[in-house]
Design a protein around this motif. Structure first.
Motif, PDB file in Angstrom:
ATOM      1  N   ASN A 325       0.745  -1.221  -0.053  1.00 28.98           N
ATOM      2  CA  ASN A 325      -0.012  -0.099   0.003  1.00 28.98           C
ATOM      3  C   ASN A 325       0.681   1.205  -0.121  1.00 28.98           C
ATOM      4  O   ASN A 325       0.315   2.285  -0.568  1.00 28.98           O
ATOM      5  N   GLU A 336      -0.255  -8.064  -6.417  1.00 26.76           N
ATOM      6  CA  GLU A 336      -0.889  -7.715  -7.626  1.00 26.76           C
ATOM      7  C   GLU A 336      -0.871  -9.162  -8.202  1.00 26.76           C
ATOM      8  O   GLU A 336      -1.904  -9.658  -8.761  1.00 26.76           O
ATOM      9  N   SER A 370      -8.000  -2.472  -1.480  1.00 29.76           N
ATOM     10  CA  SER A 370      -8.161  -1.483  -2.604  1.00 29.76           C
ATOM     11  C   SER A 370      -7.408  -2.176  -3.780  1.00 29.76           C
ATOM     12  O   SER A 370      -7.757  -2.080  -5.090  1.00 29.76           O
ATOM     13  N   ILE A 371      -6.301  -2.795  -3.752  1.00 27.20           N
ATOM     14  CA  ILE A 371      -5.520  -3.435  -4.721  1.00 27.20           C
ATOM     15  C   ILE A 371      -6.187  -4.669  -5.321  1.00 27.20           C
ATOM     16  O   ILE A 371      -6.392  -4.761  -6.529  1.00 27.20           O
ATOM     17  N   TYR A 372      -6.788  -5.372  -4.379  1.00 28.74           N
ATOM     18  CA  TYR A 372      -7.607  -6.533  -4.740  1.00 28.74           C
ATOM     19  C   TYR A 372      -8.885  -6.262  -5.740  1.00 28.74           C
ATOM     20  O   TYR A 372      -9.167  -6.812  -6.706  1.00 28.74           O
ATOM     21  N   GLN A 373      -9.553  -5.169  -5.016  1.00 32.29           N
ATOM     22  CA  GLN A 373     -10.774  -4.933  -5.537  1.00 32.29           C
ATOM     23  C   GLN A 373     -10.346  -4.126  -7.003  1.00 32.29           C
ATOM     24  O   GLN A 373     -11.219  -4.467  -7.840  1.00 32.29           O
ATOM     25  N   THR A 374      -9.559  -3.342  -7.284  1.00 34.34           N
ATOM     26  CA  THR A 374      -9.320  -2.761  -8.556  1.00 34.34           C
ATOM     27  C   THR A 374      -8.826  -3.779  -9.502  1.00 34.34           C
ATOM     28  O   THR A 374      -9.392  -4.087 -10.600  1.00 34.34           O
ATOM     29  N   MET A 375      -8.031  -4.634  -9.082  1.00 35.10           N
ATOM     30  CA  MET A 375      -7.323  -5.847 -10.143  1.00 35.10           C
ATOM     31  C   MET A 375      -8.435  -7.018 -10.500  1.00 35.10           C
ATOM     32  O   MET A 375      -8.550  -7.158 -11.430  1.00 35.10           O
ATOM     33  N   GLN A 377     -11.641  -6.530 -10.209  1.00 33.69           N
ATOM     34  CA  GLN A 377     -12.562  -5.638 -11.193  1.00 33.69           C
ATOM     35  C   GLN A 377     -12.189  -5.857 -12.762  1.00 33.69           C
ATOM     36  O   GLN A 377     -12.948  -5.935 -13.574  1.00 33.69           O
ATOM     37  N   GLN A 378     -10.932  -5.366 -12.833  1.00 37.58           N
ATOM     38  CA  GLN A 378     -10.508  -5.458 -14.454  1.00 37.58           C
ATOM     39  C   GLN A 378     -10.564  -6.727 -15.020  1.00 37.58           C
ATOM     40  O   GLN A 378     -10.815  -6.809 -16.031  1.00 37.58           O
ATOM     41  N   ARG A 393     -20.197  -6.430 -10.200  1.00 32.92           N
ATOM     42  CA  ARG A 393     -19.281  -5.440  -9.548  1.00 32.92           C
ATOM     43  C   ARG A 393     -18.639  -6.352  -8.383  1.00 32.92           C
ATOM     44  O   ARG A 393     -19.241  -7.202  -7.889  1.00 32.92           O
TER      45      ARG A 393
END
Length: 437
Positions: A325, A336, A370-375, A377-378, A393
């Motif tokens: 983070n 990641e 936050s890292i997990y959610q973003t990646m 979702q991608q 979502r």
């Protein structure tokens, strides 16, 4: 609800149909109707009888009678008048949050979290402690019981109003028998009657369930997702689990050991997992895997002050997540990579169940969410088979690191809503010396 389902659930509660439940005309006549009405009141927070009839499709006479029963049982109270609608202002009703309580116990491999929630799902007390992994169940479960007793006393919760305890842990498990079917954290836990022994120590009914399934249903209760939706939950603590909820009901499968995404194979040539499979997701993307990978990366373990002899995986993983983070390249790369693997699992889960959302829950997501959610979702946006039909979502849990414990307590409350159980004092008498749910 079929008689078979009613019989099984009543058995888990320590009763038999034809006994305490069936002897009361109120509780035996229409438990499903009472449950439906009570759940709508809970969801709405404050609602009139006319609105209840519209929401449930029941007649006004039935609503009036059921609400009168619920008020008589102290589960519902009248709460003033609603806004004028051109006629006489309608009397509103709402849950009485202090009417009932439940306890959730999350038994992790080396951590135990205990919460107490009221009938509305609000957390009123919490505690946590470590060390259960080093103890045999004969010592660990009395310690858990003592902590539950102390927490209820500290919170000044009337024990007669406590419905029971939701004990949640990793799988596989036999929910009906109340035993874990895994030699973790040690061989002594395999086939040990954890639910029955904890019930005996507490004098309260105990329901054993999967931690990921509990976390999933807790999100429904707390309003994270549309109650009519089909959604999934990826739960990550020391290991990785999953749950799916369809219109407010947990998907169980044939033995309630479903959606174990931590043990789907992502490498057919991978190492053998203790579960019996090879190349399991958990062994590549779980917190234990990241700690091993960090220790094997030259200089990284020392830079992050990781302890190669530590048994507390969550604390060591939190060091990696905190470094990721704050921009540490080595730590960020490991997290990641884990997130990409979990994105693969999320796509698989969404394809199998045609999900509308996936909730990320558990202590490991709480420190690196936050890292997990973003990646994740991608990955889902790019690779999902049904992406042109609808988006899935990826959302964080509202219950954070305590999601499983809160979910365990919610499962106990839901038994009140589903079956319309009598007063906890009657249940305690029916349970005798403390029967497993």
């Amino acid at each position: 609800m079929t008689n078979e389902v009613l019989s099984e659930v009543a058995w888990r509660a320590g009763w038999k149909l034809g006994g305490t439940v069936a002897s009361s005309p109120i509780w035996a006549s229409r438990p499903k109707t009472r449950g439906l009405v009570l759940d709508v009141i809970r969801s709405a927070r404050s609602i009139s009888r006319v609105e209840l009839a519209a929401a449930t499709g029941l007649t006004g006479a039935t609503i009036s009678e059921v609400v009168r029963e619920l008020i008589g049982d102290d589960l519902v109270v009248e709460a003033g008048r609603g806004a004028p609608t051109g006629g006489k202002p309608r009397t509103m009703v709402q849950l009485n949050p202090l009417a009932r309580y439940s306890v959730g116990v999350q038994l992790e491999r080396n951590t135990c979290v205990i919460v107490v929630i009221d009938l509305a799902g609000r957390q009123v007390a919490r505690t946590s402690f470590q060390g259960v992994a080093t103890m045999p169940p004969e010592r660990a479960l009395p310690l858990v019981a003592a902590q539950v007793d102390a927490l209820l006393a500290t919170a000044a919760v009337d024990r007669d109003r406590v419905l029971g305890v939701g004990l949640v842990s990793y799988g596989p498990q036999d929910r009906r028998a109340g035993v874990l079917l895994t030699p973790q954290p040690t061989e002594e836990w395999l086939d040990h009657p954890v639910a029955l022994r904890l019930a005996e120590a507490l004098g309260l009914p105990v329901l054993l369930d999967n931690d990921a399934a509990a976390a999933a249903i807790g999100e429904y209760w707390m309003g994270t997702v549309d109650p009519r939706s089909t959604y999934g939950c990826i739960y990550m603590a020391t290991g990785i689990g999953g749950g799916v909820v369809v219109a407010g009901e947990v998907y169980r499968g044939s033995s309630s050991n479903s959606v174990e995404i931590g043990h789907i194979s992502i490498d057919v040539n991978g190492d053998e997992c203790p579960c019996g499979n090879v190349g399991c997701l958990e062994n590549y993307a779980g917190p234990s895997a990241l700690v091993r990978q960090a220790l094997a990366t030259p200089g990284l373990g020392r830079r992050l002050a990781l302890d190669p002899t530590a048994t507390d995986v969550l604390t060591e993983f939190a060091r990696i997540a905190a470094a990721a983070n704050t921009g540490d390249a080595g730590a960020r790369g490991l997290v990641e990579q884990s997130a990409r693997y979990l994105g693969h699992a999320a796509v698989t889960m969404a394809c199998l169940f045609d999900l509308e959302a996936i909730v990320l829950a558990g202590p490991s997501f709480a420190v690196a969410g936050s890292i997990y959610q973003t990646m994740i979702q991608q990955e889902v946006d790019r690779r999902l088979f049904a992406r042109r039909a609808h988006q899935v979502r990826i959302v964080p849990s509202v219950n954070g690191s305590d999601a499983a414990a809160i979910g365990g307590a919610v499962l106990v409350l839901r038994s009140e809503l589903t079956l319309g159980h009598p007063h906890p004092q009657d249940r305690a008498r029916a349970a005798g010396s403390g029967e497993a749910w």
